[in-house]
Write an enzyme that holds these catalytic residues in place. Structure first.
Site, PDB file in Angstrom:
ATOM      1  N   SER A   1      20.493  60.687  30.413  1.00 20.30           N
ATOM      2  CA  SER A   1      21.425  60.095  29.694  1.00 20.30           C
ATOM      3  C   SER A   1      20.392  60.405  28.465  1.00 20.30           C
ATOM      4  CB  SER A   1      22.012  58.201  30.214  1.00 20.30           C
ATOM      5  OG  SER A   1      22.273  57.318  29.329  1.00 20.30           O
TER       6      SER A   1
ATOM      7  N   TYR B   1      19.632  50.538  34.195  1.00 17.31           N
ATOM      8  CA  TYR B   1      19.571  52.131  33.785  1.00 17.31           C
ATOM      9  C   TYR B   1      18.827  52.639  32.833  1.00 17.31           C
ATOM     10  CZ  TYR B   1      23.316  55.295  32.289  1.00 17.31           C
ATOM     11  OH  TYR B   1      24.234  56.798  32.006  1.00 17.31           O
TER      12      TYR B   1
ATOM     13  N   LYS C   1      17.086  55.772  34.031  1.00 15.89           N
ATOM     14  CA  LYS C   1      16.948  56.917  33.083  1.00 15.89           C
ATOM     15  C   LYS C   1      15.911  57.171  32.271  1.00 15.89           C
ATOM     16  CE  LYS C   1      21.886  57.346  34.527  1.00 15.89           C
ATOM     17  NZ  LYS C   1      22.258  58.558  34.439  1.00 15.89           N
TER      18      LYS C   1
HETATM   19  N1  NAD Z   1      29.654  57.978  30.200  1.00 20.73           N
HETATM   20  C1  NAD Z   1      28.615  57.723  29.493  1.00 20.73           C
HETATM   21  O1  NAD Z   1      28.732  57.421  28.791  1.00 20.73           O
HETATM   22  C2  NAD Z   1      27.140  58.379  30.341  1.00 20.73           C
HETATM   23  C3  NAD Z   1      26.151  58.698  29.744  1.00 20.73           C
HETATM   24  C4  NAD Z   1      25.115  59.136  29.623  1.00 20.73           C
HETATM   25  C5  NAD Z   1      24.788  59.317  30.481  1.00 20.73           C
HETATM   26  N2  NAD Z   1      26.408  59.565  31.837  1.00 20.73           N
HETATM   27  C6  NAD Z   1      25.542  59.870  32.900  1.00 20.73           C
HETATM   28  O2  NAD Z   1      26.250  60.614  32.962  1.00 20.73           O
HETATM   29  C7  NAD Z   1      26.871  60.954  34.956  1.00 20.73           C
HETATM   30  C8  NAD Z   1      27.937  61.183  35.069  1.00 20.73           C
HETATM   31  O3  NAD Z   1      28.693  59.939  35.171  1.00 20.73           O
HETATM   32  P1  NAD Z   1      30.359  59.713  34.533  1.00 20.73           P
HETATM   33  O4  NAD Z   1      30.473  59.244  32.867  1.00 20.73           O
HETATM   34  O5  NAD Z   1      31.014  61.108  34.331  1.00 20.73           O
HETATM   35  O6  NAD Z   1      30.562  58.601  34.937  1.00 20.73           O
HETATM   36  P2  NAD Z   1      31.880  58.468  36.139  1.00 20.73           P
HETATM   37  O7  NAD Z   1      31.420  56.759  36.883  1.00 20.73           O
HETATM   38  O8  NAD Z   1      33.061  58.631  36.356  1.00 20.73           O
HETATM   39  O9  NAD Z   1      30.893  59.357  37.421  1.00 20.73           O
HETATM   40  C9  NAD Z   1      29.865  59.269  37.880  1.00 20.73           C
HETATM   41  C10 NAD Z   1      30.499  59.656  40.124  1.00 20.73           C
HETATM   42  O10 NAD Z   1      28.821  59.634  40.602  1.00 20.73           O
HETATM   43  C11 NAD Z   1      29.697  59.544  41.832  1.00 20.73           C
HETATM   44  N3  NAD Z   1      28.500  58.296  42.695  1.00 20.73           N
HETATM   45  C12 NAD Z   1      27.846  57.099  42.232  1.00 20.73           C
HETATM   46  N4  NAD Z   1      27.073  57.069  43.382  1.00 20.73           N
HETATM   47  C13 NAD Z   1      27.090  58.268  43.683  1.00 20.73           C
HETATM   48  C14 NAD Z   1      25.796  58.804  45.328  1.00 20.73           C
HETATM   49  N5  NAD Z   1      25.417  57.870  46.015  1.00 20.73           N
HETATM   50  N6  NAD Z   1      26.313  59.667  45.777  1.00 20.73           N
HETATM   51  C15 NAD Z   1      27.505  60.481  45.013  1.00 20.73           C
HETATM   52  N7  NAD Z   1      27.977  59.709  44.195  1.00 20.73           N
HETATM   53  C16 NAD Z   1      27.874  59.183  43.388  1.00 20.73           C
HETATM   54  C17 NAD Z   1      31.427  58.324  41.462  1.00 20.73           C
HETATM   55  O11 NAD Z   1      31.700  58.333  42.484  1.00 20.73           O
HETATM   56  C18 NAD Z   1      31.011  58.856  40.559  1.00 20.73           C
HETATM   57  O12 NAD Z   1      31.954  59.925  40.225  1.00 20.73           O
HETATM   58  C19 NAD Z   1      25.733  59.302  34.951  1.00 20.73           C
HETATM   59  O13 NAD Z   1      24.424  60.246  35.755  1.00 20.73           O
HETATM   60  C20 NAD Z   1      25.538  58.821  33.988  1.00 20.73           C
HETATM   61  O14 NAD Z   1      24.471  58.002  34.424  1.00 20.73           O
HETATM   62  C21 NAD Z   1      27.359  59.166  31.332  1.00 20.73           C
END
Ligand code: NAD
Length: 269
Positions: free
Chosen positions: A138, A151, A155
């Protein structure tokens, strides 16, 4: 790496960025895309929308035994894993007062899951002389996520681990990328924006909120160039540079933004 004929595993593949990566990799001609997420039914449903190359499986990415089984089963079915995307992640939306259970969960999903993935997948990749790990970290891992201490800390650890892996294994044919988006329109951010959470508002004020598909585009471009740091929001490079050159000035700017947002819309009394 180009994705044609590649065998790919994506954790956290049941939605958001993981599902977008799967769609994009399939469109690029991947041979197989294995989506792993907690909920079997949701993961299978997403896999069905991606197409016949995709398979959805229930896996807790923070459980080392399950990750080992996922890797062994994928290698048995398809002969290899070319790209492992450690993408599952969790936010807490709170500060240091987060209960230890939330700190532990953030540590297990955002960091230890990446260790488990690397431990499981590297032996096969090293034996075959190559492979690529892409860890979804992130922008919070190179800057700070205001309002979410677990977080931010985990991260940062995830970026540190990815860098360690890149330095340690590069000369043995292993490439590592840290995918570091800022705001992305997925449930993780959308829920925070809907409730007016400060962390989400700071993210939205710091740059455009991208679609998951835009992040997948950036990921494919970064993988093609075998880049370590993949920044779907290019402005994050400038923020990180400023933070490195003048940490006090950087923090002052961030505090000013937080004060401005709080003044514009104070939290309910
Ligand atoms: N959305 C944002 O603004 C953003 C920004 C930077 C980074 N991220 C990162 O991107 C990645 C994906 O997140 P997203 O935004 O698609 O959110 P999201 O919540 O839609 O997806 C996250 C997915 O991870 C799954 N998950 C959580 N714990 C788990 C586990 N123990 N085993 C297997 N699956 C698990 C959830 O069920 C979900 O489907 C994450 O690592 C998040 O930290 C997101």
């Amino acid at each position: 790496m180009n994705l044609t004929d590649r065998v790919v595993v994506i954790t956290g593949g049941a939605g958001g960025i993981g599902a977008a990566l799967a769609r994009r990799f399939a469109a690029e001609g991947a041979a197989a895309v294995v989506l792993a997420d907690l909920d079997a039914r949701a993961t299978a449903a997403v896999a069905a929308t991606v197409g016949p190359v995709a398979r959805g499986v229930a896996v807790d990415a923070a459980d080392e035994g399950q990750v080992r089984d996922l890797v062994a089963d994928t290698e048995r079915r398809y002969g290899r894993i070319d790209l492992f995307c450690a993408n599952a992640g969790v936010a807490t939306g709170v500060g240091i007062e987060a209960p230890d259970a939330d700190w532990d969960r953030a540590w297990r999903v955002n960091v230890l899951a990446h260790v488990y993935a690397a431990r499981a997948v590297l032996p096969g990749m090293l034996a075959r002389g190559g492979g690529h790990l892409m860890h979804t970290c992130s922008a919070a891992g190179v800057l700070t996520a205001v309002g979410d201490a677990p977080y931010t800390a985990t991260k940062h650890a995830a970026v540190g681990l990815a860098e360690w892996l890149a330095v340690t294994y590069r000369d043995q044919g292993i490439r590592v990328s840290a995918l570091c988006p800022q705001g992305v329109d997925t449930p993780m951010l959308a829920d925070g924006l809907a409730t007016g959470h400060l962390a989400a508002r700071v993210i939205a004020a710091s740059g455009p909120v991208l679609t998951p598909d835009q992040v997948a585009d950036a990921a494919v471009a970064g993988l093609a160039e075998e880049r370590f740091l993949i920044l779907p929001h290019p402005e994050v490079a400038g923020y990180a540079l400023r933070r490195a050159q003048d940490p006090d000035g950087w923090q002052a700017g961030l505090r000013k933004l937080v004060r401005r947002l709080r003044a514009a819309d104070p939290p309910p009394a």
